[in-house]
Design an enzyme around this catalytic site. Structure first.
Site, short mmCIF file in Angstrom:
data_model
loop_
_atom_site.label_atom_id
_atom_site.label_comp_id
_atom_site.label_asym_id
_atom_site.label_seq_id
_atom_site.Cartn_x
_atom_site.Cartn_y
_atom_site.Cartn_z
N GLU A 190 -7.01 4.93 7.57
CA GLU A 190 -6.79 6.34 7.19
C GLU A 190 -8.02 6.90 6.47
O GLU A 190 -8.36 8.07 6.64
CB GLU A 190 -5.51 6.44 6.34
CG GLU A 190 -4.27 6.23 7.20
CD GLU A 190 -3.09 5.61 6.48
OE1 GLU A 190 -3.04 5.63 5.24
OE2 GLU A 190 -2.20 5.08 7.19
N GLY A 220 2.26 2.21 10.65
CA GLY A 220 3.22 3.30 10.50
C GLY A 220 3.92 3.69 11.79
O GLY A 220 4.59 4.72 11.85
N ASN A 256 0.87 -1.18 0.00
CA ASN A 256 0.00 0.00 0.00
C ASN A 256 0.90 1.22 0.00
O ASN A 256 1.47 1.58 1.03
CB ASN A 256 -0.90 -0.02 1.24
CG ASN A 256 -1.78 1.20 1.34
OD1 ASN A 256 -1.85 2.02 0.42
ND2 ASN A 256 -2.47 1.35 2.47
N TRP A 257 1.06 1.82 -1.19
CA TRP A 257 2.00 2.94 -1.31
C TRP A 257 1.42 4.22 -0.70
O TRP A 257 2.14 5.20 -0.54
CB TRP A 257 2.35 3.18 -2.79
CG TRP A 257 3.11 2.06 -3.44
CD1 TRP A 257 3.50 0.87 -2.85
CD2 TRP A 257 3.59 2.02 -4.79
NE1 TRP A 257 4.18 0.11 -3.77
CE2 TRP A 257 4.25 0.79 -4.97
CE3 TRP A 257 3.52 2.91 -5.86
CZ2 TRP A 257 4.85 0.43 -6.18
CZ3 TRP A 257 4.11 2.55 -7.08
CH2 TRP A 257 4.77 1.32 -7.22
N LYS A 258 0.14 4.25 -0.41
CA LYS A 258 -0.52 5.45 0.12
C LYS A 258 -0.22 6.65 -0.81
O LYS A 258 -0.12 6.47 -2.01
CB LYS A 258 -0.10 5.68 1.57
CG LYS A 258 -0.30 4.41 2.42
CD LYS A 258 -0.12 4.63 3.89
CE LYS A 258 -0.32 3.29 4.61
NZ LYS A 258 -0.21 3.40 6.07
N SER A 267 3.20 -2.25 10.23
CA SER A 267 4.64 -2.32 10.43
C SER A 267 5.26 -3.67 10.08
O SER A 267 6.21 -4.11 10.72
CB SER A 267 5.01 -1.90 11.86
OG SER A 267 4.61 -0.56 12.10
N HIS A 300 -9.65 1.23 4.74
CA HIS A 300 -8.39 1.49 5.45
C HIS A 300 -8.63 2.49 6.58
O HIS A 300 -9.43 3.41 6.44
CB HIS A 300 -7.34 2.01 4.48
CG HIS A 300 -5.96 2.01 5.07
ND1 HIS A 300 -5.53 2.98 5.93
CD2 HIS A 300 -4.95 1.12 4.97
CE1 HIS A 300 -4.29 2.70 6.33
NE2 HIS A 300 -3.92 1.57 5.75
N GLY A 333 2.70 -1.20 4.25
CA GLY A 333 2.80 0.21 3.88
C GLY A 333 4.24 0.61 3.67
O GLY A 333 4.82 0.41 2.60
N GLY A 334 4.87 1.15 4.71
CA GLY A 334 6.22 1.71 4.61
C GLY A 334 7.22 0.78 3.92
O GLY A 334 8.01 1.22 3.06
N GLU A 390 -5.65 -4.90 10.41
CA GLU A 390 -4.61 -3.90 10.64
C GLU A 390 -4.89 -3.15 11.94
O GLU A 390 -5.65 -2.18 11.95
CB GLU A 390 -4.58 -2.89 9.49
CG GLU A 390 -4.28 -3.50 8.14
CD GLU A 390 -3.69 -2.48 7.18
OE1 GLU A 390 -2.64 -2.75 6.63
OE2 GLU A 390 -4.28 -1.40 7.02
P1 PGA Z 1 2.64 0.20 7.59
O1 PGA Z 1 1.21 0.44 6.93
O2 PGA Z 1 3.18 -1.10 7.04
O3 PGA Z 1 3.48 1.37 7.18
O4 PGA Z 1 2.43 0.11 9.07
C1 PGA Z 1 0.33 -0.60 6.74
C2 PGA Z 1 -0.95 -0.10 6.13
O5 PGA Z 1 -1.41 0.99 6.49
O6 PGA Z 1 -1.56 -0.78 5.27
#
Ligand code: PGA
Length: 252
Positions: free
Chosen positions: A98, A174, A10-12, A214, A96, A235-236, A168
Protein backbone atom coordinates in the site's frame (compact mmCIF):
# COMPACT_ATOMS: atom_id res chain seq x y z
CA UNK A 1 15.53 -25.04 14.05
CA UNK A 2 12.10 -23.60 13.72
CA UNK A 3 11.80 -19.91 13.07
CA UNK A 4 8.11 -19.88 13.89
CA UNK A 5 8.51 -16.74 15.77
CA UNK A 6 6.12 -14.00 14.98
CA UNK A 7 2.48 -13.00 14.62
CA UNK A 8 2.44 -9.39 13.49
CA UNK A 9 -0.81 -7.48 13.22
CA UNK A 10 -1.02 -4.61 10.76
CA UNK A 11 -3.95 -2.45 11.81
CA UNK A 12 -3.43 -0.07 8.86
CA UNK A 13 -5.64 3.05 9.15
CA UNK A 14 -8.13 1.38 11.46
CA UNK A 15 -9.13 1.94 15.09
CA UNK A 16 -9.31 5.17 17.06
CA UNK A 17 -7.03 5.39 20.09
CA UNK A 18 -9.95 4.35 22.30
CA UNK A 19 -10.71 1.36 20.09
CA UNK A 20 -7.03 0.45 19.73
CA UNK A 21 -6.51 0.35 23.47
CA UNK A 22 -9.48 -1.98 23.91
CA UNK A 23 -8.36 -4.15 20.99
CA UNK A 24 -4.81 -4.62 22.25
CA UNK A 25 -6.07 -5.33 25.77
CA UNK A 26 -8.52 -7.96 24.54
CA UNK A 27 -5.85 -9.67 22.42
CA UNK A 28 -3.42 -9.75 25.36
CA UNK A 29 -6.17 -11.10 27.63
CA UNK A 30 -7.06 -13.77 25.07
CA UNK A 31 -3.58 -14.90 24.06
CA UNK A 32 -1.95 -14.59 27.50
CA UNK A 33 1.79 -15.14 27.45
CA UNK A 34 2.20 -16.10 23.82
CA UNK A 35 4.47 -18.87 22.56
CA UNK A 36 5.59 -16.50 19.83
CA UNK A 37 6.34 -12.81 19.53
CA UNK A 38 3.21 -10.77 18.95
CA UNK A 39 3.62 -7.41 17.25
CA UNK A 40 1.01 -4.68 17.15
CA UNK A 41 1.50 -2.55 14.03
CA UNK A 42 -0.60 0.42 15.03
CA UNK A 43 -1.46 3.89 13.67
CA UNK A 44 1.16 6.50 14.59
CA UNK A 45 -1.08 8.29 17.06
CA UNK A 46 -1.34 5.10 19.11
CA UNK A 47 2.30 4.08 19.24
CA UNK A 48 3.11 5.33 22.72
CA UNK A 49 -0.19 4.26 24.22
CA UNK A 50 0.14 0.68 22.93
CA UNK A 51 3.79 0.62 23.96
CA UNK A 52 2.71 1.50 27.48
CA UNK A 53 0.05 -1.19 27.43
CA UNK A 54 2.52 -3.86 26.29
CA UNK A 55 5.37 -2.74 28.55
CA UNK A 56 4.59 -5.35 31.17
CA UNK A 57 3.11 -7.94 28.83
CA UNK A 58 5.80 -10.47 28.00
CA UNK A 59 6.05 -11.36 24.32
CA UNK A 60 4.25 -8.29 22.97
CA UNK A 61 5.94 -5.59 20.88
CA UNK A 62 4.94 -2.53 18.90
CA UNK A 63 5.59 -1.66 15.26
CA UNK A 64 5.20 1.61 13.41
CA UNK A 65 3.65 1.31 9.95
CA UNK A 66 6.08 3.71 8.30
CA UNK A 67 9.03 5.97 9.02
CA UNK A 68 10.97 8.69 7.18
CA UNK A 69 14.49 8.06 5.90
CA UNK A 70 16.02 11.38 6.99
CA UNK A 71 17.22 12.10 10.52
CA UNK A 72 15.03 15.13 11.09
CA UNK A 73 13.98 18.38 9.54
CA UNK A 74 11.31 20.00 7.42
CA UNK A 75 9.24 16.92 6.55
CA UNK A 76 5.77 17.86 7.70
CA UNK A 77 3.75 14.93 8.90
CA UNK A 78 6.62 12.45 9.14
CA UNK A 79 8.17 10.41 11.95
CA UNK A 80 11.90 9.77 12.31
CA UNK A 81 13.71 6.64 13.44
CA UNK A 82 15.02 8.52 16.48
CA UNK A 83 11.47 9.43 17.53
CA UNK A 84 10.36 5.81 17.28
CA UNK A 85 13.43 4.54 19.11
CA UNK A 86 13.03 7.06 21.91
CA UNK A 87 9.41 5.98 22.31
CA UNK A 88 10.60 2.37 22.73
CA UNK A 89 9.13 1.12 19.46
CA UNK A 90 10.86 -2.12 18.46
CA UNK A 91 9.76 -2.68 14.85
CA UNK A 92 8.75 -0.76 11.75
CA UNK A 93 6.83 -2.14 8.76
CA UNK A 94 8.55 -0.94 5.57
CA UNK A 95 7.79 -1.49 1.92
CA UNK A 96 4.17 -2.50 2.34
CA UNK A 97 2.44 -2.72 -1.05
CA UNK A 98 0.00 0.00 0.00
CA UNK A 99 2.95 2.36 0.64
CA UNK A 100 4.45 1.34 -2.70
CA UNK A 101 1.17 1.88 -4.58
CA UNK A 102 -0.42 4.89 -2.90
CA UNK A 103 2.72 6.72 -1.77
CA UNK A 104 5.04 5.74 -4.61
CA UNK A 105 7.72 4.17 -2.45
CA UNK A 106 10.34 2.21 -4.35
CA UNK A 107 13.08 -0.13 -3.21
CA UNK A 108 15.78 2.56 -3.24
CA UNK A 109 13.75 4.64 -0.81
CA UNK A 110 12.80 1.59 1.22
CA UNK A 111 16.48 0.58 1.42
CA UNK A 112 17.30 4.02 2.87
CA UNK A 113 14.54 3.62 5.44
CA UNK A 114 15.72 0.12 6.36
CA UNK A 115 19.25 1.35 7.00
CA UNK A 116 18.04 4.27 9.07
CA UNK A 117 15.76 2.06 11.16
CA UNK A 118 18.52 -0.43 11.90
CA UNK A 119 20.97 2.32 12.80
CA UNK A 120 18.43 3.53 15.38
CA UNK A 121 17.98 0.03 16.82
CA UNK A 122 14.59 -0.63 15.23
CA UNK A 123 13.95 -3.89 13.39
CA UNK A 124 12.43 -3.46 9.93
CA UNK A 125 9.70 -5.81 8.74
CA UNK A 126 10.39 -5.60 5.02
CA UNK A 127 7.41 -6.41 2.81
CA UNK A 128 7.73 -7.77 -0.70
CA UNK A 129 5.36 -9.48 -3.09
CA UNK A 130 4.09 -9.63 -6.64
CA UNK A 131 0.86 -8.43 -8.21
CA UNK A 132 -1.64 -10.74 -9.87
CA UNK A 133 -0.50 -10.16 -13.46
CA UNK A 134 3.05 -11.04 -12.50
CA UNK A 135 1.90 -14.25 -10.81
CA UNK A 136 -0.26 -15.16 -13.79
CA UNK A 137 2.71 -14.70 -16.10
CA UNK A 138 4.77 -16.96 -13.83
CA UNK A 139 7.26 -14.18 -13.06
CA UNK A 140 6.76 -13.98 -9.29
CA UNK A 141 10.26 -15.16 -8.38
CA UNK A 142 11.88 -12.67 -10.75
CA UNK A 143 9.81 -9.83 -9.29
CA UNK A 144 10.27 -10.70 -5.62
CA UNK A 145 13.92 -11.51 -6.25
CA UNK A 146 14.45 -8.00 -7.58
CA UNK A 147 12.73 -6.48 -4.56
CA UNK A 148 14.86 -8.51 -2.14
CA UNK A 149 18.05 -7.67 -3.99
CA UNK A 150 17.34 -3.96 -4.27
CA UNK A 151 16.23 -3.47 -0.68
CA UNK A 152 18.44 -5.91 1.23
CA UNK A 153 21.57 -6.99 -0.62
CA UNK A 154 23.45 -3.78 0.15
CA UNK A 155 23.13 -4.40 3.90
CA UNK A 156 26.00 -5.71 5.97
CA UNK A 157 25.50 -9.15 7.57
CA UNK A 158 25.10 -7.44 10.96
CA UNK A 159 22.36 -5.23 9.54
CA UNK A 160 20.66 -8.17 7.83
CA UNK A 161 20.42 -9.99 11.17
CA UNK A 162 17.95 -7.30 12.27
CA UNK A 163 15.60 -7.70 9.30
CA UNK A 164 12.31 -9.57 9.27
CA UNK A 165 10.93 -10.32 5.79
CA UNK A 166 7.21 -10.50 5.00
CA UNK A 167 6.18 -12.10 1.72
CA UNK A 168 2.81 -10.62 0.82
CA UNK A 169 1.45 -11.45 -2.62
CA UNK A 170 -0.50 -8.31 -3.49
CA UNK A 171 -3.36 -10.34 -4.97
CA UNK A 172 -3.92 -11.93 -1.55
CA UNK A 173 -3.96 -8.75 0.54
CA UNK A 174 -7.42 -7.87 1.82
CA UNK A 175 -9.02 -9.98 -0.90
CA UNK A 176 -9.93 -13.09 1.06
CA UNK A 177 -7.83 -15.04 -1.45
CA UNK A 178 -4.82 -16.67 0.19
CA UNK A 179 -1.75 -18.09 -1.41
CA UNK A 180 -1.90 -21.85 -1.08
CA UNK A 181 0.45 -23.24 1.55
CA UNK A 182 2.61 -24.62 -1.27
CA UNK A 183 2.73 -21.27 -3.12
CA UNK A 184 3.79 -19.59 0.13
CA UNK A 185 6.36 -22.28 0.89
CA UNK A 186 7.86 -22.12 -2.62
CA UNK A 187 8.37 -18.36 -2.42
CA UNK A 188 9.66 -18.45 1.15
CA UNK A 189 12.18 -21.13 0.24
CA UNK A 190 13.25 -19.06 -2.76
CA UNK A 191 13.72 -15.96 -0.59
CA UNK A 192 15.67 -17.94 2.02
CA UNK A 193 17.98 -19.30 -0.68
CA UNK A 194 18.60 -15.77 -1.92
CA UNK A 195 19.48 -14.66 1.62
CA UNK A 196 21.73 -17.70 2.02
CA UNK A 197 23.59 -16.97 -1.21
CA UNK A 198 24.16 -13.39 -0.18
CA UNK A 199 24.63 -13.59 3.59
CA UNK A 200 25.37 -17.23 4.38
CA UNK A 201 23.52 -20.15 5.87
CA UNK A 202 23.33 -19.02 9.47
CA UNK A 203 21.73 -15.65 8.72
CA UNK A 204 19.37 -17.30 6.22
CA UNK A 205 18.23 -19.88 8.75
CA UNK A 206 17.70 -17.28 11.44
CA UNK A 207 15.81 -14.77 9.30
CA UNK A 208 12.09 -14.82 9.99
CA UNK A 209 10.08 -14.89 6.79
CA UNK A 210 6.44 -14.11 7.48
CA UNK A 211 3.55 -14.75 5.13
CA UNK A 212 0.90 -12.05 4.69
CA UNK A 213 -2.30 -11.94 2.66
CA UNK A 214 -5.69 -12.93 4.08
CA UNK A 215 -4.27 -14.96 6.96
CA UNK A 216 -7.14 -15.96 9.25
CA UNK A 217 -7.96 -18.67 11.79
CA UNK A 218 -9.24 -21.00 9.05
CA UNK A 219 -5.94 -21.07 7.12
CA UNK A 220 -3.30 -20.21 9.74
CA UNK A 221 -2.52 -23.81 10.72
CA UNK A 222 -1.85 -25.02 7.20
CA UNK A 223 0.23 -21.96 6.26
CA UNK A 224 2.32 -22.06 9.43
CA UNK A 225 2.89 -25.80 8.99
CA UNK A 226 5.10 -25.08 5.98
CA UNK A 227 8.82 -25.39 6.69
CA UNK A 228 9.82 -21.88 5.59
CA UNK A 229 6.76 -19.97 6.80
CA UNK A 230 7.91 -18.52 10.09
CA UNK A 231 4.84 -16.53 11.03
CA UNK A 232 2.30 -14.10 9.69
CA UNK A 233 1.76 -10.45 8.93
CA UNK A 234 -1.95 -10.13 9.42
CA UNK A 235 -4.20 -7.27 8.37
CA UNK A 236 -7.97 -7.74 8.60
CA UNK A 237 -7.85 -10.65 11.03
CA UNK A 238 -5.67 -8.67 13.47
CA UNK A 239 -8.54 -6.27 14.11
CA UNK A 240 -10.41 -8.52 16.50
CA UNK A 241 -9.30 -10.76 19.35
CA UNK A 242 -11.73 -13.37 18.06
CA UNK A 243 -9.69 -13.74 14.87
CA UNK A 244 -6.18 -12.75 15.92
CA UNK A 245 -5.89 -14.87 19.08
CA UNK A 246 -6.38 -18.17 17.17
CA UNK A 247 -3.78 -17.01 14.60
CA UNK A 248 -1.33 -16.34 17.45
CA UNK A 249 -2.11 -19.73 18.97
CA UNK A 250 -1.60 -21.46 15.62
CA UNK A 251 2.06 -20.48 15.94
CA UNK A 252 2.36 -22.16 19.34
P1 PGA B 1 -4.78 -8.85 5.06
O1 PGA B 1 -3.58 -7.80 5.02
O2 PGA B 1 -4.45 -9.87 6.14
O3 PGA B 1 -6.00 -8.07 5.40
O4 PGA B 1 -4.84 -9.50 3.71
C1 PGA B 1 -2.27 -8.20 5.16
C2 PGA B 1 -1.34 -7.02 5.06
O5 PGA B 1 -1.60 -6.12 4.24
O6 PGA B 1 -0.32 -6.95 5.78
Amino acid sequence: MSNRTMAAGNWKMNTTPTEGKALAASIIAGAGTPGTKVIFGVPAIQLMQIKELTANAEGYYVAAQNMHQEDKGAYTGELSAAMLADAGIEYVILGHSERRDYFHEDDTLINAKIRKAIAAGIKPIYCCGEKLDVREAGNQEVKVGKQIEAALFGLSPKEMEQVVIAYEPVWAIGTGVTASPQQAQDMHAYIRTMIENQFGDSIAQNTSILYGGSVKPANADELFAMADVDGGLVGGASLSAENFVPVIKALG
